[in-house]
Design a protein around this motif. Structure first.
Motif, short mmCIF file in Angstrom:
data_model
loop_
_atom_site.label_atom_id
_atom_site.label_comp_id
_atom_site.label_asym_id
_atom_site.label_seq_id
_atom_site.Cartn_x
_atom_site.Cartn_y
_atom_site.Cartn_z
N VAL A 28 0.84 -1.21 0.00
CA VAL A 28 0.00 0.00 0.00
C VAL A 28 0.87 1.25 0.00
N LEU A 29 1.80 1.31 0.93
CA LEU A 29 2.60 2.52 1.10
C LEU A 29 3.62 2.70 -0.02
N GLY A 30 3.96 1.63 -0.72
CA GLY A 30 4.92 1.72 -1.81
C GLY A 30 4.30 2.01 -3.16
N GLN A 31 3.00 2.26 -3.20
CA GLN A 31 2.34 2.58 -4.46
C GLN A 31 2.84 3.90 -5.04
N SER A 32 2.87 3.98 -6.36
CA SER A 32 3.23 5.25 -7.00
C SER A 32 2.19 6.33 -6.71
N PHE A 33 0.95 5.92 -6.48
CA PHE A 33 -0.10 6.86 -6.08
C PHE A 33 -0.04 7.00 -4.56
N THR A 34 0.14 8.23 -4.08
CA THR A 34 0.43 8.44 -2.65
C THR A 34 -0.64 9.19 -1.89
N ASP A 35 -1.70 9.63 -2.56
CA ASP A 35 -2.74 10.41 -1.89
C ASP A 35 -3.69 9.46 -1.17
N LEU A 36 -3.26 8.96 -0.03
CA LEU A 36 -4.03 7.94 0.68
C LEU A 36 -3.76 8.00 2.17
N GLU A 37 -4.65 7.39 2.91
CA GLU A 37 -4.41 7.08 4.31
C GLU A 37 -4.63 5.60 4.51
N LEU A 38 -3.81 5.01 5.35
CA LEU A 38 -3.93 3.58 5.64
C LEU A 38 -4.40 3.45 7.08
N ILE A 39 -5.58 2.92 7.25
CA ILE A 39 -6.14 2.74 8.59
C ILE A 39 -6.03 1.26 8.94
N ALA A 40 -5.08 0.95 9.81
CA ALA A 40 -4.83 -0.43 10.22
C ALA A 40 -5.52 -0.67 11.56
N VAL A 41 -6.34 -1.70 11.61
CA VAL A 41 -7.12 -2.00 12.82
C VAL A 41 -6.57 -3.27 13.46
N ASP A 42 -5.88 -3.10 14.57
CA ASP A 42 -5.36 -4.24 15.32
C ASP A 42 -6.50 -4.85 16.12
N ASP A 43 -6.98 -6.01 15.61
CA ASP A 43 -8.13 -6.68 16.24
C ASP A 43 -7.66 -7.55 17.41
N ARG A 44 -6.97 -6.91 18.32
CA ARG A 44 -6.44 -7.56 19.51
C ARG A 44 -5.63 -8.81 19.12
N SER A 45 -4.72 -8.62 18.15
CA SER A 45 -3.93 -9.74 17.64
C SER A 45 -2.94 -10.19 18.71
N PRO A 46 -2.85 -11.51 18.97
CA PRO A 46 -2.00 -11.99 20.04
C PRO A 46 -0.52 -12.09 19.68
N ASP A 47 -0.16 -11.84 18.43
CA ASP A 47 1.24 -11.97 18.02
C ASP A 47 1.89 -10.59 17.97
N HIS A 48 2.84 -10.38 17.09
CA HIS A 48 3.58 -9.11 17.03
C HIS A 48 2.96 -8.10 16.07
N CYS A 49 1.76 -8.34 15.60
CA CYS A 49 1.14 -7.44 14.62
C CYS A 49 1.02 -6.02 15.15
N GLY A 50 0.61 -5.86 16.41
CA GLY A 50 0.44 -4.51 16.96
C GLY A 50 1.73 -3.72 16.92
N ALA A 51 2.83 -4.35 17.31
CA ALA A 51 4.12 -3.65 17.29
C ALA A 51 4.55 -3.31 15.87
N ILE A 52 4.28 -4.20 14.93
CA ILE A 52 4.61 -3.93 13.53
C ILE A 52 3.84 -2.71 13.04
N LEU A 53 2.56 -2.65 13.36
CA LEU A 53 1.75 -1.51 12.93
C LEU A 53 2.26 -0.21 13.53
N ASP A 54 2.60 -0.25 14.79
CA ASP A 54 3.10 0.98 15.45
C ASP A 54 4.41 1.45 14.81
N SER A 55 5.26 0.51 14.43
CA SER A 55 6.53 0.91 13.81
C SER A 55 6.30 1.57 12.47
N TYR A 56 5.31 1.11 11.71
CA TYR A 56 5.00 1.74 10.43
C TYR A 56 4.39 3.13 10.65
#
Length: 772
Positions: free
Chosen positions: A24-52
């Protein structure tokens, strides 16, 4: 306010999440927002999202307090969206390059519709990718928009959330939302389709739909699949609140019933122990929502009637028995086909053996190229010369069924596996191919095999591949047995003769004739070159650069080595970029998108490489053997080699193409996009140093390509003339070559011929207006 709000629900996908976000973020078209919803994921997904989110302000992360499921997580993302259009992307899927730019362009072309449906592909864990079956239907609408009332077949498109762009104002006005549980896509997708006043379509493949080896919900059997009933109940409740949509009720009911039966038949969804209960609930659902006067479609009438009567005792056993017969019939049909195939194979082996006892037809020559892909390459040039010099010979081509439509008019041909095929293999006197014939061909005494090859070797070939695991995935004993069938090996330079002698240590004789396919580089006229450029969409006065990279042994699938959009912008309006991918690869969606936007010309499916070389002012390539052929034209060559070390170590090479030594390197060498752009902007590509390198390269690799190579092969192989009696090659210093495009345009100023502008067969069409 951004153009797009991309909502990504996230749960237990830590191994795939970065790829999704990067797509998503690497698209040539950049006029966007990415809304990532951490659905209480028990793995490292939340930390990955925060780093992005920490490094890209376009990323907004919602951490839910409890796990709510895919549908409600999407709803949470929608509440925070601000874009003109909503898009949903599952966190183990990804966008293909250029997808958002293509979606934006189509939305504009369609007049900002309520809904835009785009295409997708499925990618399996083993690397296999398959295009969807919806491409043709999506392409049929062009830039027109419709409603479901106008085109009910729109409801037959894949009913998922992530293959659509929803105008946010429309989405909120219609109060669309996902329900909890599985199959949440189906009701919302159908509701959006019937509510939309304007629906546009985009045939471009935008989403890579990952088929996971394990963990996918649709491949996890259990009672959770009974959620489908609740989902469709919510859809009909949605319709009940909107009487204006009653006209669509029957069609939506039909889609629901088909979906219920589809799931029942999938053992990866409904377990055998649950099928009776599922069937009964499906029957109750069917009766509860069946519209008055509903008539089942003919193709599903039996299934629908059984569902309609499913609450009656004994109906489910009837359905189960019918399913058993249906599956057994499928197995039986497959068994019959397999048995028939074995019988046909035995028959053909016997027929071939009997035909080999009959006399050879000494006037019959069999041609093939690129594993029966069509009429092409050196065999094509040899056949054309044979028609002129040896008219007593009859030519027959072996081609695959899918190549028949593209054959030149009047081409005599046979299809592999047919009786005619086995007959010509058994009876022909001459065989000409640029690759090996299959192992089942038995060479008879008196038959003559001419191996033309299809390139000068830079990478290791034959037995030289053995130390390189990336290339050595073959039975070398079988390889040598195939080469043992060669009588003549056509070579275009001493380097090739040396390599073939070592790589294929068999009993063939070297025929130093030059490459027949390169004859055109010495014989093409100015008018021919002008016509080719017009057909390829190259306006007069523009510089055409042909970019033709080769395949990679160490990578699977097409891997672009250049940001072609950036290169096109860097070269500027004076250049036209022609791009040809290797024939091993299928169509590339991103490249097609750039073509449609007028930034490049995708010539990957053009039937003739020689046409492209004649039309080009310069060639940019990496390690393709095309570099040796193009050198015959004495036009600028640029080597762009960003992965030289990887290619060299994985496959092995015979000399250092990047060394800069005269004879090894044909022109300027670049390793980055900035360097490549600079080579053209500065004029280095056609400067004195480039000319000197090219002259030494031509002297080493083009000594015999003087326009008479095909004639030499025909005279020696078919007419029996000794090598000593063949006409010697014309020296480079006095050799005629085809005019450059600039020379061809200059010649037209006085003659002013009419230039054809019809698209070349196999090409994508005339040049976009933005190219001039």
């Amino acid at each position: 306010m951004p153009r797009f709000s991309v909502v990504v629900p996230v749960f237990k996908v830590q191994g795939y999440l970065r790829e999704c976000l990067d797509s998503v973020l690497g698209q040539s078209f950049t006029d966007l927002e990415l809304i990532a919803v951490d659905d209480r994921s028990p793995d490292h997904c939340g930390a990955i999202l925060d780093s992005y989110a920490a490094r890209d302000p376009r990323v907004r992360v919602l951490h839910l307090e409890r796990n709510v499921g895919l549908g409600r997580a999407r709803n949470a993302g929608v509440e925070h969206a601000r874009g003109d259009y909503l898009l949903f992307l599952d966190s183990d899927d990804s966008y293909l390059p250029g997808a958002l730019a293509a979606i934006d362009a189509q939305l504009t072309a369609c007049g900002e519709p309520d809904l835009l449906v785009f295409d997708h592909q499925r990618s399996w864990w083993d690397g296999y990718a398959e295009a969807s079956s919806f491409g043709d239907r999506l392409a049929a609408t062009g830039t027109q928009t419709f409603s479901v009332a106008e085109h009910p077949e729109l409801l037959q498109l894949f009913h998922v959330a992530w293959n659509k762009a929803y105008r946010r104002a429309f989405y909120l006005r219609e109060q669309l939302s996902f329900q909890p549980g599985l199959y949440e896509d189906a009701p919302l997708s159908h509701e959006a389709m019937v509510c939309a006043a304007t629906i546009g379509c985009l045939p471009r493949v935008c989403v890579d739909y990952r088929q996971r080896y394990r963990g996918a919900i649709t491949r996890s059997p259990g009672r959770q699949h009974f959620d489908i009933f609740r989902q469709y109940a919510s859809m009909f409740a949605f319709l009940d609140r909107r009487p204006r949509l009653d006209a669509h009720r029957a069609l939506l009911f039909e889609r629901m019933a088909a979906h219920l039966v589809f799931c029942l038949r999938r053992k990866e969804r409904i377990r055998p122990a649950d099928r009776r209960a599922y069937f009964r609930q499906a029957a109750r659902h069917y009766r509860a929502h069946q519209p008055p006067g509903f008539t089942p479609p003919r193709h599903a009438a039996r299934d629908f009637r059984l569902l309609g009567a499913g609450t009656v005792p004994g109906v489910y056993p009837l359905f189960a028995a019918r399913e058993m017969v249906r599956r057994g019939g499928g197995l039986a049909r497959r068994g019959v086909r397999a048995a028939r195939g074995r019988l046909v194979a035995r028959y053909h082996r016997l027929y071939y053996a009997l035909q080999r006892r009959l006399p050879l037809q000494r006037d019959l020559a069999v041609y093939a190229a690129y594993w029966y892909r069509g009429v092409a390459c050196n065999p094509q040039a040899i056949e054309a010369a044979a028609r002129r010099l040896a008219p007593h010979l009859r030519s027959v081509w072996i081609v695959r069924p899918d190549a028949v439509a593209s054959l030149p008019p009047g081409t005599d041909h046979v299809l592999p596996g047919t009786r005619a095929y086995w007959r010509v293999l058994a009876r022909a006197r001459y065989f000409v191919n640029n690759v090996n014939f299959p192992d089942h061909l038995v060479k008879r005494p008196g038959q003559v095999h001419v191996m033309t090859h299809h390139g000068t070797p830079l990478k290791h070939m034959g037995l030289d591949q053995q130390p390189y695991p990336a290339a050595a995935r073959m039975d070398f004993g079988k390889l040598l047995r195939r080469a043992d069938r060669w009588d003549l090996s056509v070579t275009s330079n001493p380097h090739s003769a040396e390599v073939w002698d070592r790589a294929y240590p068999c009993g063939f004789a070297d025929l130093p004739a030059g490459y027949p396919r390169n004859d055109r580089y010495a014989t093409a006229t100015a008018e021919e070159i002008r016509t080719l450029r017009a057909r390829l969409g190259v306006p007069p006065g523009r510089t055409a650069v042909l970019y033709a990279p080769t395949a990679r042994d160490y990578r699977k699938g097409y891997l672009p080595r250049l940001d072609l959009e950036r290169l096109s912008a860097g070269l500027g309006e004076d250049y036209v970029l022609l791009v040809r991918t290797h024939y091993f690869y299928g169509r590339d969606g991103a490249l097609r998108d750039l073509h449609d936007r007028g930034l490049v010309r995708d010539v990957s499916r053009h039937p003739c490489t020689e046409d492209l070389c004649l039309a080009a002012d310069a060639l940019v390539t990496d390690y393709s053997s095309l570099v040796f052929d193009y050198a015959n034209l004495d036009r600028p060559l640029v080597v762009h080699a960003p992965d030289w070390e990887s290619y060299r170590d994985a496959r092995g090479v015979y000399f250092d193409l990047l060394s800069g030594r005269p004879g090894d390197t044909p022109g300027p060498v670049t390793r980055t996009e900035d360097e490549l752009i600079a080579v053209f902007r500065s004029g280095t590509w056609r400067g004195p140093e480039a000319r000197a390198l090219r002259a030494a390269f031509r002297e080493r690799f083009c000594p015999w390509d003087d326009g008479h190579a095909a004639e030499r092969v025909v005279r020696h192989a078919f007419l029996g003339q000794p090598l000593s009696d063949l006409p010697p090659a014309t020296p480079l210093t006095t050799r005629h070559r085809a005019p450059t495009p600039q020379e061809a345009e200059s010649a037209s100023l006085s003659a002013s011929p009419t230039v054809a502008t019809a698209p070349v067969p196999g090409h994508l069409g005339p040049a976009p207006k933005s190219l001039g």
